[in-house]
Design an enzyme around this catalytic site. Sequence first.
Site, mmCIF file in Angstrom:
data_model
loop_
_atom_site.group_PDB
_atom_site.id
_atom_site.type_symbol
_atom_site.label_atom_id
_atom_site.label_comp_id
_atom_site.label_asym_id
_atom_site.label_seq_id
_atom_site.Cartn_x
_atom_site.Cartn_y
_atom_site.Cartn_z
ATOM 1 N N SER A 47 11.345 67.336 79.660
ATOM 2 C CA SER A 47 10.655 66.081 79.953
ATOM 3 C C SER A 47 11.187 65.448 81.236
ATOM 4 C CB SER A 47 10.820 65.096 78.796
ATOM 5 O OG SER A 47 12.191 64.992 78.411
ATOM 6 N N ASP A 85 16.525 72.336 76.538
ATOM 7 C CA ASP A 85 15.254 73.060 76.594
ATOM 8 C C ASP A 85 15.340 74.287 77.488
ATOM 9 O OD1 ASP A 85 13.348 71.820 74.959
ATOM 10 O OD2 ASP A 85 12.944 70.253 76.426
ATOM 11 N N LYS A 113 16.345 75.043 72.869
ATOM 12 C CA LYS A 113 15.042 74.769 72.245
ATOM 13 C C LYS A 113 13.950 75.518 72.992
ATOM 14 C CE LYS A 113 12.855 70.691 72.546
ATOM 15 N NZ LYS A 113 11.499 71.073 73.040
ATOM 16 N N GLU A 182 5.761 68.223 66.942
ATOM 17 C CA GLU A 182 5.249 67.186 67.839
ATOM 18 C C GLU A 182 3.753 66.996 67.653
ATOM 19 O OE1 GLU A 182 5.128 65.901 72.581
ATOM 20 O OE2 GLU A 182 6.291 67.635 71.944
#
Length: 264
Positions: A47, A85, A113, A182
């Site tokens: 992100s 991530d 992840k 999500e």
Amino acid sequence: MSDRITTSKLEAMKTAGEKFVMVTAYDATFARLVSDAGAECILVGDSLGMVLQGHDTTVPVSLDAMVYHTECVARARPRSMIVSDLPFMTYSSPDVALAASMELMQKGAQMVKLEGGTWLSETIHQLVQRGIPVCAHLGLTPQSVNVFGGYRVMGRTPKEAKSILADAVEIQDAGASILLLECVPEELAADISSKLDIPVIGIGAGSGTDAQVLVLHDLLGLTEKPAKFVQNFMTEADSVQDAISRFVNAVKDGSYPQAEHTYR
């Protein structure tokens, strides 16, 4: 640090019915704030491509960027578990994933992840075999936004819901330690959480998961057009630290998420 959060601790919290918290952080300063607020996990998320780098999606984020920000977060020596991530196309095969994960783990990540379903089973199995814990990510997977044709809720049709549940079970069987869901309907997320032995973290997935995660910039009210599931915790806070603490406490006492943050 002997009191650092581990996968065993998160599993014990799920068993005891205790909610835990994940917050994104990308540098040492905010990593300290998140850890001091009591969040069990820090997500060094891709992100950062949107909130730090100004991209429209997470796709342009490089492995070098993720390695750099993981190292910055790790220097804070947080009590929180550091989850990093794997960015776009760095886990297209088991060998590629192993090489990328090694870089992140050597810079301080305690878990990686990755986004996707059953096609990742062999990759997850090989990572875990080699000492790399895995957090899997299902539902809306932002790195696949160009396939989806935009950001949308996943799992609303019976076919999609069945597929997500099947993926979740297989990913657990492959060795994943955590599942992140999500933007899926609340009922589906609660059902998956109850059926899995591993902890399930939700974002836009209702209150029935074992934990919640928000992007730091979202919970601080810095996002221009926040998603439905976002609550601005700065509104009644005295400081950034207070806002993060309010989020952590709201998850733990069950006051976040509310119905208005939930998809059905």
